[in-house]
Enzyme design. Structure first.
Site, mmCIF file in Angstrom:
data_model
loop_
_atom_site.group_PDB
_atom_site.id
_atom_site.type_symbol
_atom_site.label_atom_id
_atom_site.label_comp_id
_atom_site.label_asym_id
_atom_site.label_seq_id
_atom_site.Cartn_x
_atom_site.Cartn_y
_atom_site.Cartn_z
ATOM 1 N N PRO A 1 0.635 -1.227 -0.191
ATOM 2 C CG PRO A 1 -0.531 -1.652 1.883
ATOM 3 C CD PRO A 1 0.557 -1.797 1.207
ATOM 4 N NE ARG A 2 -1.722 5.903 -4.128
ATOM 5 C CZ ARG A 2 -2.418 6.756 -4.897
ATOM 6 N NH1 ARG A 2 -2.871 7.751 -3.978
ATOM 7 N NH2 ARG A 2 -2.736 6.426 -5.875
ATOM 8 C CG ASP A 3 -0.114 3.357 4.544
ATOM 9 O OD1 ASP A 3 0.040 2.360 3.818
ATOM 10 O OD2 ASP A 3 -1.087 3.221 5.394
#
Ligand SMILES: Cc1cc2nc3c(=O)[nH]c(=O)nc-3n(C[C@H](O)[C@H](O)[C@H](O)COP(=O)(O)OP(=O)(O)OC[C@H]3O[C@@H](n4cnc5c(N)ncnc54)[C@H](O)[C@@H]3O)c2cc1C
Length: 551
Positions: free
Chosen positions: A374-376
């Protein structure tokens, strides 16, 4: 391959770029064998986030001392604006009492990005006389810069329910389920509406829509127009706005305060005309706030992918008017902002590059994270690689970057794949003499999206009669984490809903009572009690860079 393509890099970057070239064959072979870096366990993800993601730094946040959401934690840079004094122009008007309007309309839309344009179209189609007041030129917005795509359950193998579940999971179940239901059930209709306006989405020769996975999607439901989806979306909505005779556009006219009558009903706004350098009062039967996000606040000194007008003005005005806000402690840092060349720092390199196989590499040319985390988590991994292990590429003007191996896409999908799938970025970098089909890019996390904002109902209403909000200025749809492609859908679904509701309110209620700024009074008392210095003023309107004087 001859090394002339590397001559574009300053000498300090060239050696590391050479290692990227040298390790590419081996990395491509490993991908072919399915021998990639595995995704992290949930506990490792949490640990990396807590140690390295900017959202988890306690010194980056502060509790609000004044206003409706007192005690809520938010980034310091935002808190300074939310608990600030009105601009001088407003304070002069406030001292005057009742205000005479310079302009009147049925529905005032504040902001001319995708959400504002959709709201204006919907309100005008309901017969309302609409005025749009926007800070810069129409379309100067985050919407026009959107790249990767728009989600909607358009395919037989998919459904709004499946989309709904993905969004709740992506938002770690912190979303408002009613808003998610509205978004996902209107999704296919919103996409059809855009196509009817003429939006050219990517299709197969048969005419069937092309769809791809985005991070966190259980079905392929991301629709794109190359890597310029936002530009294409804005082309069609603005063509529609321009032919609508019921819509009047005021450019370079940022709103600086809402107007509220003595019954607590929104009645218009005060705008500052940036070119004429004066102030105007707009009277409206209802108001839609569509001012977008706050990326230009450069939270924790991060670069940003956002346009120059993204300075939280709508949030500031709404908060002062007593509206509740939510989910502002977590923001989205996109893992791949441009790190070099310097003049492009922070601008976005869409996730689609990683989706098509471009790996993130350290200065030795080694992959260090699975490309589809995921992006985070990916952002945390990049920061960790640079700051904990010292494996970042040191940039000539300071700071670090990691490589995004775009030529690997050609290796996986064949010659021409980069130009075909990323025409926007391909051309953009050619202007700097960089051919990204043969030369890798340098990337670093960039402040990208305001996850939270003003609380809304599924109709776009807020808890003030006559006031509506839509788009990035609002909170609840994404909870504290947005999945790719849902923001573009949100601005259309809730822009249309807010526009309809605002027009219906205007028709039902007609004009209100006298225009006032009295709603500011309790807030100003709280500011004084909290000893907020009178030099702390908002909205900011435009970011302050270098020695430029504030507007
Ligand atoms: C580079 C980039 C790429 C993205 N890619 C995607 C993607 O592929 N898919 C996706 O779903 N999302 C993407 N997003 C997010 C998405 O584009 C935005 O969240 C969305 O477009 C916001 O739309 P909006 O209308 O709410 O705000 P904006 O489009 O930012 O419009 C806000 C408008 O309000 C105006 N304004 C601001 N303050 C005032 C004021 N005081 N008075 C009057 N007007 C004001 C601004 O000038 C602007 O016209 C991306 C964002 C960026 C920055």
């Amino acid at each position: 391959m001859p090394e002339s393509h590397l001559s574009i890099f300053p000498r300090a970057l060239r050696e590391s770029a050479r290692l990227v070239d040298q390790t590419r064959n081996d990395r491509a072979a490993r991908i072919h064998r399915g021998d990639e870096i595995p995704t992290l366990s949930l506990s490792d993800r949490r640990a990396w986030l807590e140690d390295w993601h900017p959202d988890y730094r306690d010194d980056g946040k502060e509790a609000l001392q004044v206003g409706r959401s007192q005690g809520m934690m938010a980034p310091k840079e935002l808190v300074r604006l939310l608990q600030a004094w009105p601009r001088e122009s407003v304070r002069k008007l406030y001292a005057r009492g009742n205000l005479e309007p310079d302009y009147s309309c049925d529905v005032l839309v504040i902001g001319a990005g995708g959400a504002g344009a959709a709201a204006a179209i919907a309100a005008a189609e309901k017969g309302a006389k609409v005025m749009i007041a926007t800070k810069l030129r129409h379309s100067d917005s985050n919407t026009v810069m959107a790249e990767g795509g728009i989600q909607a359950a358009s395919q037989e193998c998919d459904s709004p329910l499946q989309h709904y579940l993905d969004i709740l999971g992506g938002g770690h179940f912190s979303n408002d389920p009613d808003l998610v239901e509205a978004l996902t059930s209107d999704g296919p209709l919103a996409l059809a509406w855009l196509e009817e306006l003429g939006m050219m989405l990517d299709k197969y020769p048969t005419g069937r829509l092309k769809t791809r996975h985005g991070g966190g999607t259980s079905r392929k439901r991301l629709h794109s127009a190359g890597d310029i989806t936002g530009l294409e979306l804005m082309r069609v909505v603005w063509d529609r706005v321009r032919v609508e005779k019921n819509v009047q556009l005021l450019e370079f006219c940022p709103a600086v305060e809402l107007l509220v009558d003595e019954d607590g009903r929104a009645m218009g706004a005060v705008v500052e005309r940036l070119i004429h350098k004066d102030v105007k009062v707009i009277q409206a039967n209802s108001v839609v706030i569509a001012t977008g996000g706050f990326g230009r606040l450069h939270i924790q000194d991060f670069p940003t992918s956002n346009h120059y007008g993204a300075t939280a003005d709508g949030l500031v005005m709404a908060y002062r008017a007593g509206l509740p806000i939510r989910d502002l402690a977590h923001n989205q840092y996109h893992p791949t902002g441009i790190a070099w060349p310097e003049q492009k720092k922070g601008l976005l390199i869409t996730e689609k590059f990683r989706g098509m196989g471009a790996q993130l590499l350290n200065r030795h040319g080694d992959a260090f994270v699975n490309p589809l985390e995921p992006r985070d988590v990916t952002s945390a991994a990049i920061i960790r690689e640079c700051l904990e292990f010292g494996n970042g590429v040191e940039l000539p003007a300071g700071g670090f970057g990691v490589w995004l191996d775009t030529p690997l896409i050609e290796r996986i999908h064949g010659i021409g794949a980069v130009k075909k799938n990323f025409p926007g970025k391909y051309k953009e970098f050619l202007h700097h003499g960089i051919d990204i089909s043969v030369t890798p890019l340098l990337a670093y996390p960039t402040l990208h999206y305001q996850n939270g904002g003003v609380n809304i109902t599924p109709q776009g209403g807020v808890n003030m009669p006559g006031l509506y909000a839509c788009g990035e200025v609002t909170g609840g749809v994404h909870g504290n984490n947005r999945l790719m492609g849902n923001a573009l859908l949100e601005i259309i679904v809730f822009g249309l809903r807010a526009g309809v509701a605002a027009a219906e309110f205007s028709q039902r209620m007609g004009p209100g009572a006298a225009l006032k700024l009295d709603h500011l009074e309790p807030f100003l008392i709280e500011l004084a009690q909290a000893k907020i210095p009178e030099t702390q003023v908002a909205p900011m309107l435009l970011p302050r860079y270098g020695t430029t004087l504030p507007i």
